[in-house]
Scaffold this active site. Structure first.
Site, PDB file in Angstrom:
ATOM      1  N   HIS A  77       0.872  -1.263   0.081  1.00  0.00           N
ATOM      2  CA  HIS A  77       0.128   0.254   0.028  1.00  0.00           C
ATOM      3  C   HIS A  77       0.817   1.356   0.038  1.00  0.00           C
ATOM      4  O   HIS A  77       0.290   2.172  -0.398  1.00  0.00           O
ATOM      5  CB  HIS A  77      -1.003  -0.074   0.912  1.00  0.00           C
ATOM      6  CG  HIS A  77      -0.570   0.356   2.449  1.00  0.00           C
ATOM      7  ND1 HIS A  77       0.000  -0.533   3.582  1.00  0.00           N
ATOM      8  CD2 HIS A  77      -0.167   1.614   2.887  1.00  0.00           C
ATOM      9  CE1 HIS A  77       0.292   0.068   4.764  1.00  0.00           C
ATOM     10  NE2 HIS A  77       0.512   1.445   4.171  1.00  0.00           N
ATOM     11  N   ASP A 131       0.151  -7.635   1.650  1.00  0.00           N
ATOM     12  CA  ASP A 131       0.576  -6.236   1.617  1.00  0.00           C
ATOM     13  C   ASP A 131       2.256  -5.937   1.380  1.00  0.00           C
ATOM     14  O   ASP A 131       2.701  -5.646   2.256  1.00  0.00           O
ATOM     15  CB  ASP A 131       0.059  -5.400   2.780  1.00  0.00           C
ATOM     16  CG  ASP A 131       0.289  -3.764   2.698  1.00  0.00           C
ATOM     17  OD1 ASP A 131       0.518  -3.338   1.384  1.00  0.00           O
ATOM     18  OD2 ASP A 131       0.024  -3.086   3.607  1.00  0.00           O
ATOM     19  N   SER A 216       4.222   2.060   8.207  1.00  0.00           N
ATOM     20  CA  SER A 216       3.871   1.029   7.472  1.00  0.00           C
ATOM     21  C   SER A 216       5.145   0.556   6.532  1.00  0.00           C
ATOM     22  O   SER A 216       5.974   1.469   6.162  1.00  0.00           O
ATOM     23  CB  SER A 216       3.003   1.565   6.229  1.00  0.00           C
ATOM     24  OG  SER A 216       1.521   1.517   6.834  1.00  0.00           O
TER      25      SER A 216
HETATM   26  C1  4AZ Z   1      -1.235   3.060   9.093  1.00  0.00           C
HETATM   27  O1  4AZ Z   1      -1.952   3.996   8.818  1.00  0.00           O
HETATM   28  C2  4AZ Z   1      -0.988   2.402  10.152  1.00  0.00           C
HETATM   29  N1  4AZ Z   1      -1.702   0.544  14.718  1.00  0.00           N
HETATM   30  C3  4AZ Z   1      -0.083   1.666  10.368  1.00  0.00           C
HETATM   31  C4  4AZ Z   1      -0.057   0.619  11.382  1.00  0.00           C
HETATM   32  C5  4AZ Z   1      -1.341   0.394  12.248  1.00  0.00           C
HETATM   33  C6  4AZ Z   1      -2.323   1.463  12.032  1.00  0.00           C
HETATM   34  C7  4AZ Z   1      -2.313   2.168  10.849  1.00  0.00           C
HETATM   35  C8  4AZ Z   1      -1.219  -0.284  13.506  1.00  0.00           C
HETATM   36  O2  4AZ Z   1      -0.188   3.346   8.274  1.00  0.00           O
END
Ligand code: 4AZ
Length: 252
Positions: A77, A131, A216
């Site tokens: 993503h 992902d 992420s």
């Molecule tokens: C995000 O929006 C995201 N708590 C990454 C990790 C988590 C939630 C959102 C996990 O990139």
């Protein structure tokens, strides 16, 4: 703007509406519940970004993990919208703080997203399946690759990233790491039902320690090996809702 996902676009608009200057973010103490760590501790860890993503210092929006001198594994993503324009992406190793110029930056030659990558939703959050993506770097870097491997029966892991330290923290720019529990598939199924696919995903974190936005693509390390990458979750540090990670084993 068409290049930005809904998630990134939302943050961009939020940043713009608050009048944030990209390089004026005050120092903050990414990851929820962790502590600052030197980037040198993870020589294979990269900040994935783009100079066109002006919302954050260094244009950072994700993390990634070096798997070969010219290959970086990140979340699907993070980069799926850059498939046709890989050259706008940058990968930066060794930067403790995104407001610094330190470390080593390389541009990206190509983006390959997992062929089964797809999105569904859970309580308004985007759920990313398979992902994963591999970036081919424009040149080889002289750095060790990350050790990869399944978590086995590890009960805890470690996460690292430059992302938010809470759901409301727009300002963190430091690399941070936290120790997180691995509560197991049953706990994750209780939280997320069928949105959680144990063949593809792994759960980690608690109300005290979790990954969050802009972490992420970064690593979940268990038993000294990268077992999965930060993928999604219902908020950050919400009791009963651990973070969800993409298992590396599912990249063909
Ligand atoms: C995000 O929006 C995201 N708590 C990454 C990790 C988590 C939630 C959102 C996990 O990139």
């Amino acid at each position: 703007m068409a290049l930005l996902s809904r998630r990134l676009l939302g943050t961009a608009l939020l940043g713009a509406s608050l009048g944030l200057a990209p390089l004026a973010a005050p120092p903050a103490n990414a990851v929820l519940g962790g502590a600052p760590v030197p980037a040198a501790r993870y020589p294979w860890l990269a900040a994935v970004g783009s100079p066109i993503f002006f919302v954050r210092p260094s244009g950072q929006f994700c993390g990634g993990v070096l798997t070969a001198p010219d290959r970086l594994l990140t979340a699907g993503h993070c980069v799926s919208m850059f498939r046709s324009v890989p050259g706008v992406l940058t990968v930066t190793f060794g930067r403790d703080d995104l407001t610094n110029r330190g470390g080593e930056t390389v541009t990206v030659k190509s983006v390959r997203v997992h062929p089964k990558y797809r999105e569904t939703s859970f309580k308004g959050e985007t759920v990313s399946h398979h992902d994963l993506a591999v970036l081919t770097l424009a040149r080889r870097v002289n750095r060790p690759s990350a050790p990869l491997g399944a978590p086995g029966d590890a009960r805890t892991g470690e996460i690292a990233g430059w992302g938010f330290t809470s759901e409301n923290d727009l300002f963190n720019t430091r690399l941070r790491a936290a120790r997180v529990p691995l509560p197991g598939d049953a706990a994750c199924r209780r939280a997320y039902g069928d949105s959680f696919d144990p063949s593809d995903m792994l759960c980690a974190g608690s109300a005290k320690a979790d990954s969050c936005q802009f972490d992420s693509g970064g690593p979940l390390i268990a038993g000294g090996r990268v077992a999965a990458l930060v993928s999604w979750g219902y908020g950050c540090g919400k009791p009963g809702y651990p973070g969800v990670y993409a298992k590396l084993a599912s990249m063909p």
